[in-house]
Write a protein that holds these residues in place. Structure first.
Motif, short mmCIF file in Angstrom:
data_model
loop_
_atom_site.label_atom_id
_atom_site.label_comp_id
_atom_site.label_asym_id
_atom_site.label_seq_id
_atom_site.Cartn_x
_atom_site.Cartn_y
_atom_site.Cartn_z
N GLY A 16 1.02 -0.68 0.01
CA GLY A 16 0.17 0.04 0.46
C GLY A 16 0.90 1.47 -0.16
N GLU A 17 0.07 2.51 -0.22
CA GLU A 17 1.02 3.58 0.35
C GLU A 17 2.02 4.24 1.59
OE1 GLU A 17 -1.87 6.52 -0.79
OE2 GLU A 17 -2.21 6.00 -3.24
N GLU A 18 0.95 3.64 2.55
CA GLU A 18 1.96 3.35 3.78
C GLU A 18 2.37 2.47 3.98
OE1 GLU A 18 -0.64 4.38 7.21
OE2 GLU A 18 -2.43 4.18 5.21
N GLN A 19 3.17 1.53 3.36
CA GLN A 19 4.32 1.17 3.19
C GLN A 19 3.99 -0.67 4.55
OE1 GLN A 19 6.55 0.26 0.10
NE2 GLN A 19 4.99 0.57 -0.38
N THR A 20 3.14 -0.64 4.59
CA THR A 20 2.75 -1.48 6.22
C THR A 20 3.07 -2.54 5.85
OG1 THR A 20 0.96 -0.73 6.44
CG2 THR A 20 1.10 -2.21 7.95
N ARG A 140 -7.65 -0.27 1.00
CA ARG A 140 -7.62 0.91 1.06
C ARG A 140 -9.49 1.57 1.01
NH1 ARG A 140 -5.25 1.78 -2.78
NH2 ARG A 140 -2.99 1.87 -1.93
N GLY A 145 -9.27 7.39 2.31
CA GLY A 145 -7.80 7.14 1.53
C GLY A 145 -6.84 6.24 2.35
N GLU A 147 -5.82 2.75 4.35
CA GLU A 147 -4.97 1.86 5.03
C GLU A 147 -5.52 1.17 6.16
OE1 GLU A 147 -2.70 2.27 0.58
OE2 GLU A 147 -1.69 1.72 2.84
N LYS A 184 -10.83 -0.19 -1.87
CA LYS A 184 -10.14 -1.02 -2.91
C LYS A 184 -9.47 -2.00 -2.34
CE LYS A 184 -7.02 0.27 -6.75
NZ LYS A 184 -7.31 -0.54 -7.56
N TYR A 186 -5.90 -3.45 -2.39
CA TYR A 186 -4.41 -2.97 -3.08
C TYR A 186 -3.07 -3.73 -3.15
CZ TYR A 186 -2.97 -1.49 1.88
OH TYR A 186 -3.05 -1.68 3.33
N SER A 187 -3.32 -4.88 -2.09
CA SER A 187 -2.75 -5.73 -2.04
C SER A 187 -3.48 -7.46 -1.45
CB SER A 187 -1.51 -5.63 -0.87
OG SER A 187 -0.32 -6.17 -0.78
#
Length: 235
Positions: A16-20, A140, A145, A147, A184, A186-187
């Motif tokens: 994700g955008e937060e790179q968890t 997400r 937005g 996550e 959505k 995303y992964s």
């Protein structure tokens, strides 16, 4: 006796955008059939009464829980920078079987969810049976937005979800699949027998499920998983 497989592989995947970080371990134990046999022998599969899991659960063997903890805790400390002096508890440890037909899903069961708002609470999910079952998706929330949902985001997130449904209506009684108008995917992690997946409980997530493939009350044939939740006392 259930033992770790010395040839298992570990992948650390920032998502994700937060790179968890999501941790995926393939070939986790050397004798997964022994664990599956244990799941078939245990009695008392019932709803857990604590979560919205759409199925039934039974208590995991202590020796297996100990094995997962011994493997997972050092890995979690390293990857999520949890100090050695921070204590932890196993809050739940179950065999899990998906059994709820889509027509009977509650509204929360039709949506991705988070297990907790805590920073250091982790889900450890072990896929057991062979079969073409649904894996796990990470989502997400499109309007915000988000996550993951922590204490600072919780009220806004819940308000936004309710407002969306007030305008657009509640989702149809079905498992979410990969995406919806509000969420959505995303992964995702594909279901594979003897694969272990570890992720923070505040990530929005959901099983990528279908009634025809995944709903079955027979532990020999169904989407059988082992689910362990580890809570570090760090906030």
């Amino acid at each position: 006796m259930i033992e770790l497989d010395s040839e298992s592989t570990v992948e650390i995947n920032p998502v994700g955008e937060e790179q968890t970080k999501v941790i995926v371990v393939d070939g986790f134990v050397s004798n997964v059939d022994a664990l599956k046999n244990s799941a078939c022998e245990v009695s008392g599969y019932t709803p857990d009464g604590k979560t919205s899991y759409p199925g039934v659960r039974a208590i995991l063997p202590d020796e297996y829980v100990d094995l997962v903890v011994q493997f997972s805790v050092p890995l979690l400390r390293r990857e999520f920078s949890i100090p050695e002096n921070v204590t932890f508890n196993v809050t739940m440890a179950y065999f899990s079987l998906l059994t709820v037909a889509e027509k009977n899903l509650s509204i929360p069961q039709r949506l991705p969810h988070f297990d907790t708002t805590k920073k250091h609470y982790y889900a450890v999910l072990h896929y057991l049976n062979d079969g073409d079952f649904g894996g796990t998706g990470f989502f997400r929330h499109i309007p915000t937005g988000f996550e993951k949902v922590d204490n600072a985001r919780k009220d806004l997130y819940k308000q936004s979800v309710l407002s969306f449904m007030a305008i657009r209506g509640v989702p149809d009684p079905a498992y979410i699949g990969e995406s919806s108008a509000q969420f959505k995917c995303y992964s995702k992690v594909k279901y594979k027998s003897n694969r272990l997946v570890i992720y923070p409980g505040n990530l929005l997530h959901c099983g990528l499920l279908s009634e025809s493939q995944d709903v079955c009350a027979d532990p020999r044939k169904g989407r059988l998983t082992a689910s362990i939740f580890i809570d570090f006392d760090a906030e």
